[in-house]
Structure formats: structure tokens, C-alpha cells
Design a protein around this motif. Structure first.
Motif, short mmCIF file in Angstrom:
data_model
loop_
_atom_site.label_atom_id
_atom_site.label_comp_id
_atom_site.label_asym_id
_atom_site.label_seq_id
_atom_site.Cartn_x
_atom_site.Cartn_y
_atom_site.Cartn_z
N MET A 37 0.84 -1.20 0.00
CA MET A 37 0.00 0.00 0.00
C MET A 37 0.87 1.25 0.00
O MET A 37 0.61 2.20 -0.73
N LEU A 38 1.93 1.22 0.79
CA LEU A 38 2.83 2.36 0.87
C LEU A 38 3.57 2.57 -0.44
O LEU A 38 3.70 3.71 -0.91
N ASP A 39 4.04 1.48 -1.07
CA ASP A 39 4.72 1.60 -2.35
C ASP A 39 3.79 2.13 -3.43
O ASP A 39 4.18 2.96 -4.25
N ALA A 40 2.55 1.65 -3.44
CA ALA A 40 1.59 2.13 -4.42
C ALA A 40 1.31 3.62 -4.24
O ALA A 40 1.22 4.37 -5.22
N ALA A 41 1.22 4.06 -2.99
CA ALA A 41 0.98 5.48 -2.72
C ALA A 41 2.18 6.32 -3.17
O ALA A 41 2.03 7.38 -3.76
N LYS A 42 3.40 5.83 -2.88
CA LYS A 42 4.61 6.56 -3.29
C LYS A 42 4.69 6.65 -4.81
O LYS A 42 5.05 7.70 -5.36
N ASN A 43 4.37 5.56 -5.50
CA ASN A 43 4.40 5.59 -6.96
C ASN A 43 3.38 6.57 -7.52
O ASN A 43 3.67 7.27 -8.48
N LYS A 44 2.21 6.62 -6.90
CA LYS A 44 1.18 7.54 -7.37
C LYS A 44 1.63 9.00 -7.19
O LYS A 44 1.43 9.83 -8.07
N VAL A 45 2.26 9.29 -6.04
CA VAL A 45 2.75 10.64 -5.79
C VAL A 45 3.88 10.97 -6.75
O VAL A 45 3.97 12.10 -7.26
N ARG A 46 4.76 10.00 -7.04
CA ARG A 46 5.85 10.23 -8.01
C ARG A 46 5.29 10.60 -9.37
O ARG A 46 5.79 11.52 -10.03
N VAL A 47 4.25 9.90 -9.79
CA VAL A 47 3.65 10.19 -11.09
C VAL A 47 3.02 11.57 -11.09
O VAL A 47 3.18 12.34 -12.06
N LYS A 48 2.32 11.93 -10.02
CA LYS A 48 1.72 13.26 -9.93
C LYS A 48 2.78 14.35 -9.99
O LYS A 48 2.62 15.35 -10.68
N ILE A 49 3.89 14.16 -9.27
CA ILE A 49 4.97 15.15 -9.26
C ILE A 49 5.60 15.25 -10.65
O ILE A 49 5.90 16.36 -11.12
N SER A 50 5.77 14.14 -11.33
CA SER A 50 6.36 14.20 -12.67
C SER A 50 5.43 14.92 -13.64
O SER A 50 5.89 15.68 -14.49
N TYR A 51 4.11 14.71 -13.51
CA TYR A 51 3.16 15.44 -14.35
C TYR A 51 3.24 16.94 -14.07
O TYR A 51 3.19 17.76 -14.99
N ILE A 52 3.34 17.31 -12.82
CA ILE A 52 3.45 18.72 -12.45
C ILE A 52 4.73 19.32 -13.03
O ILE A 52 4.74 20.43 -13.58
#
Length: 155
Positions: A92-107
Motif C-alpha cells: 500500500m505504501l509503495d503504491a501510494a509513493k508511486n502515485k505521488v511520483r507520477v503526480k509530481i512528474s506530471y506537475i
């Protein structure tokens, strides 16, 4: 046209015969207690002792830090910090980190594109005002020459 149809029928019946032979030979190998290893047939060895260790199927849990709690909230997994349980799985923690990484890269991609567009607009405005690098360098060199000439006269 008729010969093509008869050829198809013959091929189909031949295939069914081969399939039946193959399945019967597979049944024979399944029923035998012989094990095939590297071309040799051996009887399976029987283990007299039980395994020395047992595996538990529990998922390891992790107590999230305050930073990891913020990541879980930013990823959209939980709405508030109160909803986050005491322990969460690593998945769950890895999935959340990956989601945040993707959001930051889009930004970052959006900011890079916006910065490029802004620089293009500013460059076109400067070109209209005749503020090119060449003209700025010529003005700077002329000013430095004048200062050097003034210093030479005063000395």
C-alpha cells in the motif's frame, strides 16, 4: 473447390487422431509414479521427515511515519490523517509513493512546458524592443571603452 473441402476434412480427421493418441500417452505418464529428470526415469524419493520450518502467510506490516502519512493522503488513498490505520502494508505504501511520483512528474512536465512558453513570449517581446544579445554586448563593450578612456585621461 470440392478438392479443397476434402483436403480440409482429411486434415481435420488426421489432427483428431493425433490429438487422441497424444492425450492417451499423456494419461499414461500422469498415472505412472515415475519422475523424468534429464532423460532418466527415477522413482520419487520419499521424505520421512516433515519440513523443519513452517511458513506463515501473514503480510508484514509497517507503522507509517508522519511523512508517509502525508504521502498516503496526497495519493488519495485516505482523506484524513485520522483514517490511516496504525499499520499499513508495504504494498500500500509503495503504491501510494508511486502515485505521488507520477503526480509530481506530471506537475514538473506542466511547469517545464509553461516555462518554455513564457521564455518564447519574453524573447519575442525583447526582439521587438531590439534587445538582442548582439546589441547588448556591443553596448557593454562601448561603455567599457568609454570608462577605460575616462580613466586614461584622469591619470
Amino acid at each position: 473447390m470440392g478438392s479443397l473441402r476434402s483436403l480440409r476434412l482429411a486434415a481435420g480427421s488426421c489432427f483428431r487422431l493425433c490429438e487422441r493418441d497424444a492425450s492417451s500417452s499423456l494419461r499414461l505418464t500422469r498415472n505412472s509414479d515415475l519422475k523424468r529428470i534429464n532423460g532418466f526415469c527415477t522413482k520419487p524419493q520419499e521424505s520421512s521427515r516433515a519440513p523443519s520450518h513452517t511458513y506463515s502467510h501473514r503480510v508484514p506490516l509497517h507503522k507509517p511515519t508522519s511523512w508517509e502519512k502525508k504521502i498516503l493522503i496526497w495519493s488519495g488513498r485516505f482523506k484524513k490523517e485520522d483514517e490511516i490505520p496504525e499499520t499499513v502494508t508495504f504494498e500500500m505504501l509503495d503504491a501510494a509513493k508511486n502515485k505521488v511520483r507520477v503526480k509530481i512528474s506530471y506537475i514538473m512536465i506542466a511547469l517545464t512546458v509553461a516555462g518554455c512558453i513564457l521564455m518564447i513570449i519574453e524573447g519575442k517581446k525583447a526582439a521587438r524592443r531590439n534587445e538582442t544579445l548582439t546589441s547588448l554586448n556591443l553596448e557593454k563593450k562601448a561603455r567599457l571603452r568609454e570608462e577605460a578612456a575616462m580613466k586614461a585621461k584622469t591619470e
